[in-house]
Design an enzyme around this catalytic site. Structure first.
Site, PDB file in Angstrom:
ATOM      1  N   ASP A  39       0.854  -1.178   0.000  1.00  0.00           N
ATOM      2  CA  ASP A  39       0.000   0.000   0.000  1.00  0.00           C
ATOM      3  C   ASP A  39       0.893   1.232   0.000  1.00  0.00           C
ATOM      4  OD1 ASP A  39      -2.779   1.205   0.399  1.00  0.00           O
ATOM      5  OD2 ASP A  39      -1.645   2.113   2.038  1.00  0.00           O
ATOM      6  N   HIS A  40       1.400   1.585  -1.163  1.00  0.00           N
ATOM      7  CA  HIS A  40       2.290   2.732  -1.301  1.00  0.00           C
ATOM      8  C   HIS A  40       1.558   3.892  -1.957  1.00  0.00           C
ATOM      9  CE1 HIS A  40       6.565   0.799  -1.001  1.00  0.00           C
ATOM     10  NE2 HIS A  40       5.768   0.454  -0.009  1.00  0.00           N
ATOM     11  N   GLU A 109       6.634   4.151   6.441  1.00  0.00           N
ATOM     12  CA  GLU A 109       7.859   4.703   5.864  1.00  0.00           C
ATOM     13  C   GLU A 109       7.621   6.148   5.447  1.00  0.00           C
ATOM     14  OE1 GLU A 109       9.975   0.971   3.651  1.00  0.00           O
ATOM     15  OE2 GLU A 109       8.119   1.718   2.777  1.00  0.00           O
ATOM     16  N   ASN A 112       5.910   7.327   1.966  1.00  0.00           N
ATOM     17  CA  ASN A 112       4.473   7.365   1.721  1.00  0.00           C
ATOM     18  C   ASN A 112       3.729   8.393   2.561  1.00  0.00           C
ATOM     19  OD1 ASN A 112       4.428   5.002  -0.079  1.00  0.00           O
ATOM     20  ND2 ASN A 112       5.122   3.929   1.749  1.00  0.00           N
ATOM     21  N   GLY A 177      10.308  -6.456  11.362  1.00  0.00           N
ATOM     22  CA  GLY A 177      11.682  -6.618  10.906  1.00  0.00           C
ATOM     23  C   GLY A 177      12.634  -6.891  12.041  1.00  0.00           C
ATOM     24  N   ALA A 180      11.081  -7.037  18.591  1.00  0.00           N
ATOM     25  CA  ALA A 180      10.074  -6.331  19.392  1.00  0.00           C
ATOM     26  C   ALA A 180       8.694  -6.416  18.740  1.00  0.00           C
ATOM     27  CB  ALA A 180      10.482  -4.872  19.592  1.00  0.00           C
ATOM     28  N   VAL A 181       8.618  -6.119  17.451  1.00  0.00           N
ATOM     29  CA  VAL A 181       7.327  -6.174  16.767  1.00  0.00           C
ATOM     30  C   VAL A 181       6.917  -7.626  16.524  1.00  0.00           C
ATOM     31  CG1 VAL A 181       5.970  -5.328  14.824  1.00  0.00           C
ATOM     32  CG2 VAL A 181       7.844  -3.952  15.698  1.00  0.00           C
TER      33      VAL A 181
END
Length: 336
Positions: A39-40, A109, A112, A177, A180-181
């Site tokens: 979804d960019h 990011e 976007n 990545g 933690a997430v």
């Protein structure tokens, strides 16, 4: 062990809307179990790049297919979107295509979000992760409740209701990545998403153990969490073509630090095109022998990932789908 699934990554940064829909339809015809889309708002490349709206694409593909699961990989529900509107959109799609829709989310990011009006310095990970967790809570409350009040640090609702919601809401897949997430995905996600080509220790020693740790915190069976990986693969019997096909996707070989503050596709393209083809290809499984390709994919299955979504870099995606169905899929199915 969780069910092995094979999926197709629709390259929204590479193809125009109609072609991208037709490729997903072809993916179902060639036996894929899922099709995902990024979804960019802006693509990685200015010249030759595309950025069709993911939710319009999902709806168009939903109308043209009957079996494959469709989802974002990934959408950021925290800056240019209000998470309540994201919750409404995905609830509607899940009503239209029962059992076939999931929402894949990530922390976002600059590329976007700044172009669409984000003010100030792009937030560091801590804030972006906090926004993501809060948005997930908000969306799930909307899918469960009626006349919802929500008073968070970043988002608020007052007497909000979504009137068309499938039973159980919409599965949320959380992209990670780092550990933690990934731990949060194990604790709170219906699925987990990562991408390939970053070194064995990341998957084997960090991400998958973190998902398991998060699942254990909430007394969940980790096999109930769909563990998805986008596998960057450039497979072609012609080895020169297999290598050259990776060039368009050079931006993926930039480090997270290099990409962090770039908010302009022209600058992203410039930085990426300075990379040698050998460095670009390192992010990909580049293979002309099907057994070699599958052996490299098998590592990810052995490390605990069960939903393999294949991202092919070349412009001739129909050739890839035909080769995948003939050469790779039968071998991959045997891994499960």
């Amino acid at each position: 062990m969780a069910e092995l699934k094979l999926g197709y990554k629709a390259s929204a940064e590479q193809f125009a809307p109609r072609e991208l829909v037709e490729l997903a339809v072809a993916a179902e015809a060639h036996g894929m179990d899922s099709a995902t889309v990024s979804d960019h708002f802006q693509p990685w490349r200015h010249e030759g790049g595309h950025a069709p709206f993911s939710l319009a694409w999902m709806t168009a593909v939903g109308e043209r297919t009957t079996r494959i699961t469709l989802g974002t990989s990934v959408l950021t529900p925290t800056f240019r979107y209000n998470p309540a509107v994201v919750a409404q959109a995905f609830a509607t799609m899940a009503c239209l295509y029962p059992g076939r829709i999931f929402l894949g989310v990530g922390t976002g990011e600059a590329l976007n979000e700044i172009a669409t009006g984000y003010q100030g310095e792009w937030p560091e990970f801590k804030e972006r992760f906090a926004r993501l967790r809060e948005s997930v809570r908000l969306m799930r409350e909307l899918w469960r409740g009626d006349r919802v009040d929500f008073d968070g640090e970043y988002y608020r609702l007052k007497g909000a209701s979504i009137y068309d919601v499938p039973d159980g809401g919409v599965p949320i897949y959380i992209a990670a990545g780092g550990p933690a997430v990934a731990k949060y995905a194990g604790r709170a996600g219906d699925g987990f998403i990562c991408t390939s080509g970053k070194g064995e220790e990341l998957y084997k020693d960090k991400l998958i153990p973190a998902v398991k740790e998060g699942a254990a915190i909430n007394d969940r069976n980790v096999d109930d969490i769909d563990k998805m990986i986008e596998i960057k693969i450039s497979y072609d019997p012609d080895p020169e073509l297999a290598l050259e096909n990776t060039r368009f996707w050079a931006p993926l070989s930039l480090t997270a630090e290099q990409k962090h503050s770039i908010d302009d596709p022209i600058e992203m393209e410039k930085a990426a095109d300075a990379l040698p083809i050998e460095q670009v290809a390192k992010r990909w499984i580049v293979a002309s022998d099907p057994d070699e390709a599958v052996a490299k994919v098998k590592d990810y299955v052995d490390w605990g990932l069960n939903h393999l979504v294949f991202h092919a870099p070349g412009h001739d995606q129909r050739r890839f789908l035909e080769l995948f169905e003939k050469d790779l899929a039968p071998r991959l199915r045997r891994l499960g």
